[in-house]
Enzyme design. Structure first.
Site, short mmCIF file in Angstrom:
data_model
loop_
_atom_site.label_atom_id
_atom_site.label_comp_id
_atom_site.label_asym_id
_atom_site.label_seq_id
_atom_site.Cartn_x
_atom_site.Cartn_y
_atom_site.Cartn_z
N GLY A 55 43.57 23.16 36.05
CA GLY A 55 43.65 21.98 36.90
C GLY A 55 45.04 21.78 37.43
O GLY A 55 45.80 22.74 37.51
N CYS A 77 43.96 26.85 30.24
CA CYS A 77 45.14 26.31 30.90
C CYS A 77 45.18 24.78 30.81
O CYS A 77 45.35 24.24 29.73
CB CYS A 77 45.22 26.81 32.34
SG CYS A 77 46.82 26.47 33.09
N TYR A 78 44.98 24.10 31.92
CA TYR A 78 44.95 22.64 31.87
C TYR A 78 43.92 22.15 30.86
O TYR A 78 44.15 21.20 30.11
CB TYR A 78 44.63 22.09 33.26
CG TYR A 78 44.65 20.59 33.35
CD1 TYR A 78 45.84 19.91 33.59
CD2 TYR A 78 43.48 19.84 33.21
CE1 TYR A 78 45.87 18.52 33.67
CE2 TYR A 78 43.50 18.47 33.29
CZ TYR A 78 44.68 17.81 33.52
OH TYR A 78 44.71 16.44 33.59
N HIS A 99 45.29 32.61 31.62
CA HIS A 99 44.07 32.65 32.43
C HIS A 99 43.26 33.92 32.17
O HIS A 99 43.51 34.94 32.79
CB HIS A 99 44.43 32.57 33.92
CG HIS A 99 44.90 31.21 34.33
ND1 HIS A 99 44.04 30.22 34.72
CD2 HIS A 99 46.13 30.68 34.36
CE1 HIS A 99 44.72 29.12 35.00
NE2 HIS A 99 46.00 29.37 34.79
N GLU A 151 40.40 34.50 33.14
CA GLU A 151 39.49 34.76 34.27
C GLU A 151 40.12 35.59 35.38
O GLU A 151 39.41 36.08 36.25
CB GLU A 151 38.94 33.44 34.83
CG GLU A 151 39.90 32.62 35.69
CD GLU A 151 40.86 31.72 34.91
OE1 GLU A 151 41.09 31.99 33.72
OE2 GLU A 151 41.39 30.77 35.52
N ASP A 168 27.89 38.66 55.34
CA ASP A 168 27.59 37.31 54.89
C ASP A 168 26.41 36.70 55.62
O ASP A 168 25.48 36.19 54.99
CB ASP A 168 28.83 36.41 55.05
CG ASP A 168 30.07 37.04 54.45
OD1 ASP A 168 29.91 37.99 53.65
OD2 ASP A 168 31.19 36.60 54.77
N LYS A 170 32.57 37.60 47.62
CA LYS A 170 32.09 38.70 48.47
C LYS A 170 31.33 39.78 47.69
O LYS A 170 30.25 40.20 48.08
CB LYS A 170 33.29 39.34 49.17
CG LYS A 170 32.94 40.30 50.26
CD LYS A 170 32.81 39.55 51.52
CE LYS A 170 32.58 40.33 52.74
NZ LYS A 170 32.65 39.43 53.92
#
Ligand code: XMP
Length: 516
Positions: free
Chosen positions: A60, A87-88, A175, A177, A233, A372
């Site tokens: 965040g 994190c946050y 992080h 991720e 897309d 994507k």
């Protein structure tokens, strides 16, 4: 798409408002678990109703100490549901459960080397002292709450991973991720599969089913229209919506004459013939060339192409006068990009399928939370051919922005041939999926050459090939010399009007990917 009727296990990713939640949700999907992003205002009672298998508190804003810093109902810690704070999220756990988050005055951004302390349930076995993790924080947890052990630290984060196994509450300052944290995904998998006991049985097929239900609910008996650009897309969005509502969808394909060689036919083939979608195919090359005659200024070209496109699309749309829904292939990174109002305008982007603001439609955007590469997987699942699913990004204004100077039918023809050679050779070399974009640009200068004893005075083709994660930055691709040589000699031999080939070795920044 909720777990309210218990279709499958759900992980709730709590959003604290700084663009981290979607990436985490995506990693959870990669771990084959369904996730849903919820605002941090959700109450513990509401969470209980949803009955999630785990909760992830995302990253965040900068600091838990600033006025109005987002927080979460502390009763969630008593629900007995496994919680991972990132994190946050980790700092919030520390703060809410009685630990200390200090304003160290010194942030840590980018890579940091970790040190492990004792055993950890969450840390993957592969992780060793001295490994890198990706950090982005200002404050640091200095004291974990009671009942937590410190498992990892870094030079500026005394508590980089803390865990309370009994309560199944965990916090990581770094992080996991992002791809820059080695074994980050394994950490998430450990949390989801081993600690939270998720079944890991969620797949893209589930996503298709859920999207179909959502689209049906939204559109009901209405009619929807979708502008196809030939790109991934809009193609995937159209195929998905067609699965959901069949004949209620009509696609419009405005063929600008500025597409790559054979692209127009391919779109018609795929959508009309293979997918059986009703397609209004507007061949409007001439109109575009007329409007572009004599224009050389890049922004003006983009503007003309964009406006013409919208006008033609509007006309075609009249034929489907009862349509009240508009399908768009908006992806999550597009949502982020258009949401950042402070970003400087480098080039005006006119997306084919992009529409004026005053239009009276409800938007159907089934890909809004996807990235994507996920959209590509989805496209394949929906039966779209590789040529469309693995197509490289292509600008809405098409070859119009790859011809420096006036855009004429002759220039487009030359460029289409050269561009096809570049793409064929990249594919032949097996580099198609590694290279973000590879294409040809036609320059507006002439140089002297000699071909078969004849002096030539003709235009050069510039080959542009880049690697990139997201097109925000890019590196010029270090293509093998042999490959460049093949491209060069084929272009000179096969494309009339070209007597020189050059390779662009500029990264972005300072260059952009396209030339105009
Ligand atoms: P630049 O040239 O700005 O391009 O580095 C970044 C990425 O965006 C694509 N691009 C466009 N895409 N409409 C689009 O849909 C446009 O007007 C447009 N201009 C550039 C470009 O191909 C690259 O992938």
């Amino acid at each position: 798409m909720t777990d309210a009727n218990n279709k499958h296990e759900t992980v709730l990713v709590v959003d604290f408002g700084a663009q981290y939640a979607q990436l985490i949700a995506r990693r959870v999907r990669e771990a084959r678990v369904f996730s849903r992003i919820v605002p941090h205002s959700i109450t513990a009672e509401q969470i209980k109703q949803e009955n999630p298998v785990a909760i992830i508190l995302s990253g965040g804003p900068k600091s838990v100490h600033v006025d109005g810093a987002p927080t979460i109902d502390p009763a969630i810690y008593d629900l007995g549901i496994p919680i991972l704070g990132i994190c946050y999220g980790a700092q919030l756990i520390a703060q809410q459960l009685g630990g200390t988050v200090a304003r160290s005055g010194r942030g840590e951004y980018g890579k940091a080397k970790l040190t492990t302390h004792g055993s950890s349930v969450l840390l993957p076995e592969e992780v060793a002292d001295g490994d890198d993790v990706w950090m982005s924080h200002f404050d640091s947890i200095t004291e974990p709450p009671k009942g937590f052990t410190i498992c990892v630290s870094t030079p500026d984060a005394p508590v980089a991973l803390m865990e309370n196994f009994d309560q199944k509450i965990f916090g990581v300052q770094y992080h996991p991720e992002v791809i820059h944290t080695p074994h980050g995904q394994e950490l998430l998998i450990k949390f989801l599969h081993h600690i939270a006991g998720c079944r890991a049985d969620w797949t893209m097929t589930n996503l298709i089913q859920e999207s179909i239900e959502t689209i049906r609910l939204q559109v009901g008996n209405g009619r929807a229209i979708c502008g196809l650009s030939g790109g991934v897309d809009s193609a995937v969005a159209a195929a998905l919506v067609h699965r959901a509502i069949g004949d209620q969808l009509v696609c419009v394909f405005v063929d600008t004459g500025l597409m790559r060689l054979g692209e127009g036919e391919e779109v018609v083939e795929t959508f009309e013939r293979t997918q059986g979608i009703e397609l209004i195919h507007v061949k409007s090359g001439e109109e575009f060339f007329d409007a572009l005659a004599g224009v050389t200024e890049p922004e003006q070209k983009r503007k003309i192409i964009g406006e013409k496109f919208i006008r033609i699309f509007e006309n075609a749309k009249q034929k489907v006068s009862d349509a009240n829904f508009l399908v768009q292939g908006t992806l999550y990174p597009d949502v982020i990009e258009s949401g950042t109002g402070h970003a400087a305008k480098i080039k005006s982007h006119h997306n084919v399928g992009g529409l004026p603001e005053d239009i009276d439609f409800d938007l159907v955007e089934p890909l809004r939370s996807l990235f994507k590469d996920e959209v590509r997987v989805l496209g394949s699942e929906l039966g779209l051919p590789d040529e469309i699913v693995w197509r490289q990004p292509f600008p809405g204004p098409g070859l119009g922005v790859r011809i420096i100077g006036e855009v004429t039918p002759e220039a487009v023809e030359i460029l289409q041939k050269a561009d096809l050679i570049v793409r064929q050779e990249i594919r032949e070399a097996g580099l198609e999926r590694e290279i973000w974009q590879a294409f040809a640009v036609l320059a507006d200068v002439r140089s002297v050459g000699v071909m078969g004893d004849e002096r030539t005075y003709a235009r050069p083709v510039i080959i542009r090939a880049v690697t990139s994660e997201d097109a925000m930055t890019a590196d010029w691709a270090k293509l093998p010399y042999e490959l460049l040589e093949t491209m060069s000699s084929r272009i000179i031999n096969e494309v009339d009007g070209i007597n020189r080939v050059v390779y662009d070795i500029t990264s972005k920044p300072p260059g952009t990917i396209e030339w105009e």
